[in-house]
Write a protein that holds these residues in place. Structure first.
Motif, mmCIF file in Angstrom:
data_model
loop_
_atom_site.group_PDB
_atom_site.id
_atom_site.type_symbol
_atom_site.label_atom_id
_atom_site.label_comp_id
_atom_site.label_asym_id
_atom_site.label_seq_id
_atom_site.Cartn_x
_atom_site.Cartn_y
_atom_site.Cartn_z
ATOM 1 N N ALA A 33 0.819 -0.710 -0.260
ATOM 2 C CA ALA A 33 -0.258 0.157 -0.017
ATOM 3 C C ALA A 33 0.642 1.411 -0.324
ATOM 4 N N SER A 34 1.973 1.685 0.044
ATOM 5 C CA SER A 34 3.009 2.741 -0.826
ATOM 6 C C SER A 34 2.891 2.892 -1.635
ATOM 7 N N SER A 35 2.198 2.122 -2.913
ATOM 8 C CA SER A 35 2.228 2.983 -3.987
ATOM 9 C C SER A 35 0.762 2.247 -4.859
ATOM 10 N N GLY A 36 0.603 2.515 -6.105
ATOM 11 C CA GLY A 36 -0.613 2.193 -7.307
ATOM 12 C C GLY A 36 -1.786 1.695 -6.532
ATOM 13 N N ILE A 37 -1.585 0.230 -6.860
ATOM 14 C CA ILE A 37 -2.697 -0.255 -6.557
ATOM 15 C C ILE A 37 -3.556 -0.878 -5.337
ATOM 16 N N GLY A 38 -2.759 -0.536 -4.480
ATOM 17 C CA GLY A 38 -2.854 -1.124 -2.830
ATOM 18 C C GLY A 38 -3.173 0.745 -2.362
ATOM 19 N N ALA A 75 4.388 -2.439 3.777
ATOM 20 C CA ALA A 75 5.187 -2.437 2.256
ATOM 21 C C ALA A 75 6.285 -1.870 3.425
ATOM 22 N N ARG A 76 7.552 -2.330 2.191
ATOM 23 C CA ARG A 76 8.730 -2.102 3.420
ATOM 24 C C ARG A 76 9.088 0.025 3.088
ATOM 25 N N ARG A 77 8.484 0.216 1.985
ATOM 26 C CA ARG A 77 8.649 1.620 2.120
ATOM 27 C C ARG A 77 8.229 2.423 3.086
ATOM 28 N N ALA A 126 7.682 -15.708 -14.078
ATOM 29 C CA ALA A 126 7.795 -15.716 -12.613
ATOM 30 C C ALA A 126 6.733 -15.269 -12.551
ATOM 31 N N TYR A 127 6.189 -14.422 -13.365
ATOM 32 C CA TYR A 127 4.986 -13.403 -12.795
ATOM 33 C C TYR A 127 3.390 -14.112 -12.811
ATOM 34 N N ASN A 128 3.873 -14.985 -15.073
ATOM 35 C CA ASN A 128 2.266 -16.088 -15.015
ATOM 36 C C ASN A 128 2.519 -16.859 -13.943
ATOM 37 N N PRO A 148 -6.738 -7.412 -12.462
ATOM 38 C CA PRO A 148 -6.032 -6.369 -13.587
ATOM 39 C C PRO A 148 -5.190 -7.041 -13.746
ATOM 40 N N SER A 149 -6.006 -6.654 -15.657
ATOM 41 C CA SER A 149 -4.823 -6.091 -16.304
ATOM 42 C C SER A 149 -4.214 -5.007 -16.486
ATOM 43 N N LEU A 150 -3.819 -4.158 -17.455
ATOM 44 C CA LEU A 150 -2.891 -3.128 -17.327
ATOM 45 C C LEU A 150 -4.052 -2.134 -16.697
ATOM 46 N N GLU A 177 -1.592 1.832 -14.588
ATOM 47 C CA GLU A 177 -0.713 2.920 -14.582
ATOM 48 C C GLU A 177 -0.699 2.975 -13.551
ATOM 49 N N THR A 178 1.062 2.244 -12.732
ATOM 50 C CA THR A 178 1.384 2.207 -11.204
ATOM 51 C C THR A 178 2.875 2.532 -11.874
ATOM 52 N N GLU A 179 3.735 2.505 -10.733
ATOM 53 C CA GLU A 179 5.154 1.915 -10.363
ATOM 54 C C GLU A 179 5.344 1.071 -10.780
HETATM 55 N N1 LIG Z 1 -0.609 -2.104 -12.404
HETATM 56 C C1 LIG Z 1 -1.516 -3.496 -13.286
HETATM 57 O O1 LIG Z 1 -1.562 -3.009 -14.196
HETATM 58 C C2 LIG Z 1 -1.186 -5.098 -12.724
HETATM 59 C C3 LIG Z 1 -1.987 -5.455 -13.459
HETATM 60 C C4 LIG Z 1 -2.143 -6.723 -12.587
HETATM 61 C C5 LIG Z 1 -2.038 -7.030 -11.582
HETATM 62 N N2 LIG Z 1 -1.390 -6.256 -11.127
HETATM 63 C C6 LIG Z 1 -0.610 -6.389 -9.486
HETATM 64 O O2 LIG Z 1 -1.508 -5.754 -8.738
HETATM 65 C C7 LIG Z 1 -0.765 -5.361 -7.150
HETATM 66 C C8 LIG Z 1 0.313 -4.026 -7.350
HETATM 67 O O3 LIG Z 1 1.363 -3.843 -7.894
HETATM 68 P P1 LIG Z 1 0.890 -2.055 -8.715
HETATM 69 O O4 LIG Z 1 0.447 -1.863 -9.934
HETATM 70 O O5 LIG Z 1 0.608 -2.110 -7.500
HETATM 71 O O6 LIG Z 1 2.588 -1.855 -8.674
HETATM 72 P P2 LIG Z 1 3.719 -0.707 -7.699
HETATM 73 O O7 LIG Z 1 3.076 0.437 -7.663
HETATM 74 O O8 LIG Z 1 4.316 -1.665 -8.032
HETATM 75 O O9 LIG Z 1 2.958 -1.667 -6.398
HETATM 76 C C9 LIG Z 1 3.674 -2.297 -6.094
HETATM 77 C C10 LIG Z 1 3.333 -2.311 -4.216
HETATM 78 O O10 LIG Z 1 4.123 -3.798 -3.745
HETATM 79 C C11 LIG Z 1 4.699 -3.281 -2.001
HETATM 80 N N3 LIG Z 1 5.857 -4.396 -2.767
HETATM 81 C C12 LIG Z 1 7.075 -5.321 -2.957
HETATM 82 N N4 LIG Z 1 6.963 -6.149 -2.826
HETATM 83 C C13 LIG Z 1 7.370 -6.121 -1.811
HETATM 84 C C14 LIG Z 1 7.251 -7.126 -0.136
HETATM 85 N N5 LIG Z 1 8.287 -7.660 -0.223
HETATM 86 N N6 LIG Z 1 6.697 -6.791 1.023
HETATM 87 C C15 LIG Z 1 6.245 -6.177 0.734
HETATM 88 N N7 LIG Z 1 5.374 -4.821 0.108
HETATM 89 C C16 LIG Z 1 5.363 -5.395 -0.615
HETATM 90 C C17 LIG Z 1 5.244 -2.159 -2.938
HETATM 91 O O11 LIG Z 1 5.933 -1.627 -1.715
HETATM 92 P P3 LIG Z 1 7.207 -1.357 -1.109
HETATM 93 O O12 LIG Z 1 8.708 -1.246 -2.285
HETATM 94 O O13 LIG Z 1 7.401 -0.073 -0.163
HETATM 95 O O14 LIG Z 1 8.052 -2.723 -0.982
HETATM 96 C C18 LIG Z 1 4.259 -1.370 -3.568
HETATM 97 O O15 LIG Z 1 3.637 -1.051 -2.369
HETATM 98 C C19 LIG Z 1 1.274 -6.454 -7.402
HETATM 99 O O16 LIG Z 1 0.495 -7.900 -6.843
HETATM 100 C C20 LIG Z 1 -0.175 -7.013 -8.946
HETATM 101 O O17 LIG Z 1 1.163 -7.845 -9.316
HETATM 102 C C21 LIG Z 1 -1.078 -4.955 -11.360
#
Ligand SMILES: NC(=O)c1ccc[n+]([C@@H]2O[C@H](COP(=O)([O-])OP(=O)(O)OC[C@H]3O[C@@H](n4cnc5c(N)ncnc54)[C@H](OP(=O)(O)O)[C@@H]3O)[C@@H](O)[C@H]2O)c1
Length: 255
Positions: free
Chosen positions: A17-22, A40-42, A159-161, A190-192, A194-196
């Protein structure tokens, strides 16, 4: 009808929950009335998100936690229980992606992705379910992906798949065994969005053109378009819904 989706008085955990969808999801829960522990870690980023949640009139607890390390998960869960006294909702959302052809991916990279996306869900669920079982109540939601059910023709994401496909299976397995304890377990795919995580190149005109041609909706998802699904799975509206993964993908997995 609106009461069905009310989260007033509930306590939610959102990992990643430090960025993006969270961040989006943590705020969506707060808008529905929940107090939210954000992991999250940050930590610096979490404290900013906590202020945004507090501005919505709810309590927020930022907790530094690497979901791949069991000791940190145990400490985080205890901190949340000591602060809020209970946990109603667990949103396993932390994740990382990785692009690499199967013949080139390093073992350490494979482990990083599987540890974060799959083992992280296991460890968080393990320590939160202990508490939920005692209360005979709980809502667990896992963030998986369209990549859990389809491969990528343009970008190899093996690996992601594998991690996201496994989370879909884990969602079903946990749902089947935990229903008798009043715990539902569902997923969003989700599909696509925009996040980090999504590299800026993905949103360049040429890349986006390919995605938009494949995706029936003809566009990526917008911030907020996951809120309805997670609120449904987190609320008593989904009391008889378990083991499901809802793909929020503009039809991406329907073709
Ligand atoms: N964006 C997309 O298009 C998309 C599509 C399908 C699924 N998803 C899924 O949506 C979820 C959120 O991704 P996002 O797109 O929002 O990307 P994001 O902005 O990069 O967010 C990823 C989050 O996971 C945290 N994280 C990563 N490793 C961690 C760890 N070891 N321990 C604790 N927290 C950790 C990061 O925080 P810290 O770095 O601060 O730890 C960050 O808050 C993911 O599961 C991703 O696979 C995203």
């Amino acid at each position: 009808m609106s009461n069905l989706f009310d989260l007033t008085g509930k306590v939610a955990i959102v990992t990643g929950a430090s960025s993006g969808i969270g961040v989006q999801i943590a705020k969506a829960f707060a808008r529905q009335g929940a107090n939210v522990a954000i992991l999250a870690r940050r930590y610096d980023k979490l404290t900013k998100v906590a202020k945004e949640i507090e501005a919505l009139g709810r309590e927020a607890l930022p907790v530094k936690c690497d979901v791949t390390i069991e000791k940190q998960v145990i400490t985080a869960v205890n901190t949340i229980l000591n602060t809020f006294g209970k946990i109603d909702i667990l949103m396993n959302n932390a994740g990382v992606d990785s692009v690499g052809s199967i013949d080139l991916i390093e073992e350490a990279e494979w482990n990083r992705v599987i540890d974060t996306n799959l083992k992280g869900v296991f460890l968080m669920s393990k320590h939160v379910v202990k508490h939920m079982k005692k209360r005979n109540y709980g809502k667990i939601i896992n963030t998986t992906s369209v990549c859990g059910v389809i491969g990528g023709k343009y970008e190899p994401l093996h690996a992601y798949n594998a991690s996201k496909g496994a989370v879909i299976s884990l969602t079903k397995g946990m749902a089947a065994s935990l229903a008798r304890y009043g715990i539902t377990v569902n997923g969003i795919g989700p599909s696509l969005f925009e996040t980090e995580m999504t590299s800026p190149e993905l949103f360049e005109e040429s890349s986006l053109k390919i995605y938009n041609e494949i995706c029936p909706a003809g566009r990526p998802g917008n911030a907020g378009e996951l809120d309805g699904a997670v609120i449904y799975f987190a609320s008593d509206a989904s009391s008889y819904t378990t083991g499901q993964t809802l793909f929020i993908d503009g039809g991406f997995t329907s073709i």
